[in-house]
Design a protein around this motif. Structure first.
Motif, PDB file in Angstrom:
ATOM      1  N   CYS A  44       0.982  -1.088  -0.061  1.00 47.17           N
ATOM      2  CA  CYS A  44       0.122   0.101   0.154  1.00 47.17           C
ATOM      3  C   CYS A  44       0.915   1.166  -0.155  1.00 47.17           C
ATOM      4  N   CYS A  47       0.016   3.948   3.024  1.00 49.12           N
ATOM      5  CA  CYS A  47       0.740   3.785   4.360  1.00 49.12           C
ATOM      6  C   CYS A  47       2.098   2.940   4.626  1.00 49.12           C
ATOM      7  N   TYR A  49       2.089  -0.269   4.194  1.00 51.38           N
ATOM      8  CA  TYR A  49       2.311  -1.855   4.182  1.00 51.38           C
ATOM      9  C   TYR A  49       2.741  -2.530   3.314  1.00 51.38           C
ATOM     10  N   CYS A  79      -6.483  -2.061   1.824  1.00 55.16           N
ATOM     11  CA  CYS A  79      -5.260  -2.338   2.407  1.00 55.16           C
ATOM     12  C   CYS A  79      -5.694  -2.515   3.820  1.00 55.16           C
ATOM     13  N   CYS A  82      -4.463   0.273   6.664  1.00 50.37           N
ATOM     14  CA  CYS A  82      -5.178   1.697   6.932  1.00 50.37           C
ATOM     15  C   CYS A  82      -6.272   1.761   6.181  1.00 50.37           C
TER      16      CYS A  82
HETATM   17 ZN   LIG Z   1      -2.551   1.128   3.633  1.00 48.33          ZN
END
Ligand SMILES: [Zn+2]
Length: 205
Positions: A44, A47, A49, A79, A82
């Motif tokens: 992602c 964020c 991730y 995601c 987030c």
């Molecule tokens: Zn995210």
């Protein structure tokens, strides 16, 4: 906690798209339909991730190519870290444009590099695709967006390979030539640009 890779306030939509390199060819994409999305999508940009994103349904959209107009399914992923949803676009597309990357790029090439007139380009595309009503105003809006993207594409080339980098402010035509000879092809350029840069290619600057 990881630092977000993008400033959430920078541009409302820029982080809701993922350009995926899985398929460059729209014909194959049409043949396979949603099966194209069997492999998992990771990472992602919003964020930071790095794990797998969850499937979150599909939506359909138009794609205008040089020869026809298609309707295709686009996967949405969410995601788990987030909660942001992203559309997973194949690399033959540019976010928010119905015209395919190849279509837009060829138009830019004919205008900036070949110096073809607007009427010549309009006639060419309208004759190739009878469903189309392509206009000179489409060309000028593509060119305006390309002019805005020129220095950011030049900085992409600086990070990608210094051989491509032009220290002086390069002309749009030379940037377009560099995209054209990008290793593999323009589709690979599109997905590589997305991986390396904070925004996608041809985004609103
Ligand atoms: Zn995210």
């Amino acid at each position: 906690m990881k630092t977000p890779l993008l400033n959430p306030n920078s541009f409302l939509f820029s982080y809701t798209m993922i350009i995926n390199s899985f398929l460059k060819n729209i014909t194959k994409y049409l043949d396979l339909g949603k099966e194209i999305y069997l492999s998992p999508i990771y990472g992602c940009k919003f964020c930071g991730y790095e794990g797998m994103l969850h499937r979150h349904g599909y939506y359909s959209r138009n794609v205008i190519t040089k020869y026809s107009i298609h309707r295709i399914s686009i996967l949405r992923v969410k995601c788990p870290s987030c909660g942001k949803t992203h559309a997973v676009l194949p690399s033959f597309l540019i976010p928010y444009y119905q015209y395919s990357l190849e279509f837009i790029f060829e138009c830019l090439y004919l205008s900036f590099v070949m110096k073809d007139s607007y009427s010549k380009i309009v006639n060419l595309f309208n004759s190739l695709n009878p469903d189309l009503s392509f206009k000179a105003s489409n060309i000028s809006s593509f060119k305006k967006r390309m002019n805005e993207n020129n220095s950011i594409v030049n900085s992409f080339f600086a990070g990608f390979d210094s051989l491509y980098y032009d220290m002086d402010y390069p002309k749009v035509s030379s940037i377009i030539e560099k995209i054209k000879v990008f290793p593999k092809d323009i589709f690979d350029f599109n997905s590589t640009f997305f991986k390396m840069m904070p925004k996608y290619f041809f985004s609103k600057v």
